[in-house]
Motif scaffolding. Structure first.
Motif, mmCIF file in Angstrom:
data_model
loop_
_atom_site.group_PDB
_atom_site.id
_atom_site.type_symbol
_atom_site.label_atom_id
_atom_site.label_comp_id
_atom_site.label_asym_id
_atom_site.label_seq_id
_atom_site.Cartn_x
_atom_site.Cartn_y
_atom_site.Cartn_z
ATOM 1 N N MET A 17 0.828 -1.203 0.000
ATOM 2 C CA MET A 17 0.000 0.000 0.000
ATOM 3 C C MET A 17 0.862 1.251 0.000
ATOM 4 N N VAL A 18 1.923 1.235 0.796
ATOM 5 C CA VAL A 18 2.829 2.381 0.861
ATOM 6 C C VAL A 18 3.502 2.619 -0.485
ATOM 7 N N GLU A 19 3.817 1.528 -1.181
ATOM 8 C CA GLU A 19 4.544 1.633 -2.447
ATOM 9 C C GLU A 19 3.627 1.832 -3.651
ATOM 10 N N SER A 20 2.325 1.632 -3.483
ATOM 11 C CA SER A 20 1.406 1.648 -4.626
ATOM 12 C C SER A 20 1.237 3.048 -5.205
ATOM 13 N N LYS A 21 0.921 3.086 -6.482
ATOM 14 C CA LYS A 21 0.756 4.364 -7.184
ATOM 15 C C LYS A 21 -0.589 5.000 -6.879
ATOM 16 N N SER A 22 -1.565 4.187 -6.503
ATOM 17 C CA SER A 22 -2.900 4.682 -6.173
ATOM 18 C C SER A 22 -3.443 3.907 -4.987
ATOM 19 N N LEU A 23 -4.522 4.399 -4.410
ATOM 20 C CA LEU A 23 -5.109 3.751 -3.244
ATOM 21 C C LEU A 23 -5.613 2.355 -3.605
ATOM 22 N N PRO A 24 -5.247 1.329 -2.840
ATOM 23 C CA PRO A 24 -5.774 -0.013 -3.095
ATOM 24 C C PRO A 24 -7.300 -0.024 -3.011
ATOM 25 N N GLN A 25 -7.910 -0.958 -3.703
ATOM 26 C CA GLN A 25 -9.357 -1.099 -3.685
ATOM 27 C C GLN A 25 -9.723 -2.459 -3.107
ATOM 28 N N THR A 26 -10.616 -2.459 -2.136
ATOM 29 C CA THR A 26 -11.077 -3.713 -1.549
ATOM 30 C C THR A 26 -12.460 -4.050 -2.086
ATOM 31 N N SER A 27 -12.750 -5.328 -2.172
ATOM 32 C CA SER A 27 -14.065 -5.753 -2.653
ATOM 33 C C SER A 27 -14.523 -6.987 -1.909
ATOM 34 N N GLN A 28 -15.821 -7.110 -1.769
ATOM 35 C CA GLN A 28 -16.434 -8.225 -1.053
ATOM 36 C C GLN A 28 -16.276 -9.527 -1.815
ATOM 37 N N PRO A 29 -16.385 -10.660 -1.145
ATOM 38 C CA PRO A 29 -16.380 -11.939 -1.861
ATOM 39 C C PRO A 29 -17.587 -12.001 -2.797
ATOM 40 N N SER A 30 -17.432 -12.706 -3.877
ATOM 41 C CA SER A 30 -18.541 -12.839 -4.828
ATOM 42 C C SER A 30 -19.614 -13.766 -4.272
ATOM 43 N N ILE A 31 -20.798 -13.656 -4.831
ATOM 44 C CA ILE A 31 -21.886 -14.556 -4.447
ATOM 45 C C ILE A 31 -21.481 -15.998 -4.729
ATOM 46 N N GLY A 32 -20.809 -16.211 -5.863
ATOM 47 C CA GLY A 32 -20.370 -17.556 -6.217
ATOM 48 C C GLY A 32 -19.374 -18.135 -5.230
ATOM 49 N N THR A 33 -18.489 -17.273 -4.699
ATOM 50 C CA THR A 33 -17.524 -17.739 -3.703
ATOM 51 C C THR A 33 -18.240 -18.207 -2.449
ATOM 52 N N PHE A 34 -19.196 -17.418 -1.995
ATOM 53 C CA PHE A 34 -19.973 -17.813 -0.819
ATOM 54 C C PHE A 34 -20.745 -19.102 -1.072
ATOM 55 N N GLN A 35 -21.360 -19.188 -2.242
ATOM 56 C CA GLN A 35 -22.140 -20.382 -2.561
ATOM 57 C C GLN A 35 -21.270 -21.630 -2.543
ATOM 58 N N ALA A 36 -20.060 -21.514 -3.077
ATOM 59 C CA ALA A 36 -19.147 -22.657 -3.091
ATOM 60 C C ALA A 36 -18.777 -23.088 -1.675
ATOM 61 N N VAL A 37 -18.544 -22.118 -0.802
ATOM 62 C CA VAL A 37 -18.213 -22.419 0.598
ATOM 63 C C VAL A 37 -19.385 -23.110 1.281
ATOM 64 N N TYR A 38 -20.585 -22.560 1.090
ATOM 65 C CA TYR A 38 -21.774 -23.152 1.721
ATOM 66 C C TYR A 38 -22.040 -24.563 1.202
ATOM 67 N N ASP A 39 -21.919 -24.743 -0.105
ATOM 68 C CA ASP A 39 -22.170 -26.062 -0.693
ATOM 69 C C ASP A 39 -21.154 -27.089 -0.203
ATOM 70 N N ASP A 40 -19.907 -26.660 -0.039
ATOM 71 C CA ASP A 40 -18.871 -27.570 0.439
ATOM 72 C C ASP A 40 -19.156 -28.026 1.869
#
Length: 284
Positions: free
Chosen positions: A53-76
């Motif tokens: 983050m200190v070295e990056s040219k712009s502010l990092p962007q965070t994003s939530q897990p996808s619906i598909g990622t959650f679905q895969a976890v729940y199904d497993d």
């Protein structure tokens, strides 16, 4: 074996021992730095994130897990434990859409899932998750756990301070003019996470590090007004020595409470920048 499985996300601050002991499944948020996407806690660790983050040219962007990622976890989980229920507890909806993605995924799977908005992040999120995990490990039902996690949520508090306004400006939370003036005047900020919607609210602003000291003094004084402090955590963004000093001060007041000192989550440090420190506690 517990009939309720616990799921949370990587905005939580849990120790490796806690994750293993209660078999907590953590779904990673994503963070993008200079065009490269990382999975929080999987392909990038918190100390490494701060360096990038200190070295990056712009502010990092965070994003939530996808619906598909959650679905895969729940199904497993459902495939491995078909008779179990899932309690999925997540980062504040005031900071991220993570819990909404979990809700949408829950509707797409045959598993029996209850989602819960902790209205918190970091170690305060952990206070709520651990309440659920401990009760689940003891065989409690969902009907017994939910009122307890609501109580834990109400009893959990987050207060954080940060020393630079640069990331707040880059993230759009302050105007560029406010940020420039603030940094020129050496403005320091103390903030809290509100109880009604889990968003960050500025509580104190002032010049110099005396502002931070005053803010932390006020937080500790408030903690001492409670009849009982149940849990304490210290999280920081790249200032381990300062964090350890605050932890030692709190330990002197509450010697029987274990106080973990941890690097904060990228979703917090992205907005506060390096130098942030949070005092998180559960009290009644």
């Amino acid at each position: 074996m517990s009939n309720i499985k616990i799921v949370t996300d990587s905005a939580v601050a849990l120790t490796p021992e806690e994750i293993t002991k209660y078999d907590i499944k953590i779904v990673p948020l994503s963070v993008q730095i200079d065009g490269t996407v990382y999975e929080d806690g999987v392909t990038i660790q918190r100390d490494e994130f701060l360096e990038k983050m200190v070295e990056s040219k712009s502010l990092p962007q965070t994003s939530q897990p996808s619906i598909g990622t959650f679905q895969a976890v729940y199904d497993d989980i459902h495939q491995k434990f078909p008779d179990s229920e899932i309690l999925s507890l997540h980062l504040s909806s005031g900071l991220s859409g993570t819990v909404r993605a979990a809700e949408q995924a829950a509707a797409l799977t045959s598993a029996k899932i209850t989602t819960f908005d902790t209205l918190a992040a970091d170690r305060a999120q952990a206070f709520v998750v651990l309440q659920a995990a401990k009760m689940a490990s003891q065989g409690a039902t969902m009907a017994e756990i939910l009122p307890a996690v609501e109580k834990a949520r109400d009893e959990s508090h987050i207060f954080l301070s940060f020393t630079s306004l640069t990331n707040m400006v880059a993230g759009g939370r302050l105007s560029k003019t406010q940020g420039i003036i603030g940094n020129l005047l050496n403005i320091k900020v103390g903030a809290g996470v509100t109880k009604n919607d889990g968003t960050v609210e500025v509580l104190l602003k002032g010049r110099g590090m005396k502002t931070i000291a005053k803010f932390n003094n006020n937080v500790i004084a408030k903690m001492q007004e409670y009849k009982e402090v149940l849990s304490i955590g210290i999280s920081h963004a790249g200032i381990p020595e300062e964090a350890a000093q605050i932890a030692a001060r709190l330990k002197a007041i509450w010697p029987d409470i274990e106080i973990p000192v941890l690097n904060t989550t990228p979703i917090i440090s992205t907005h506060t920048g390096v130098g942030a420190l949070a005092i998180l506690y559960r009290a009644r």
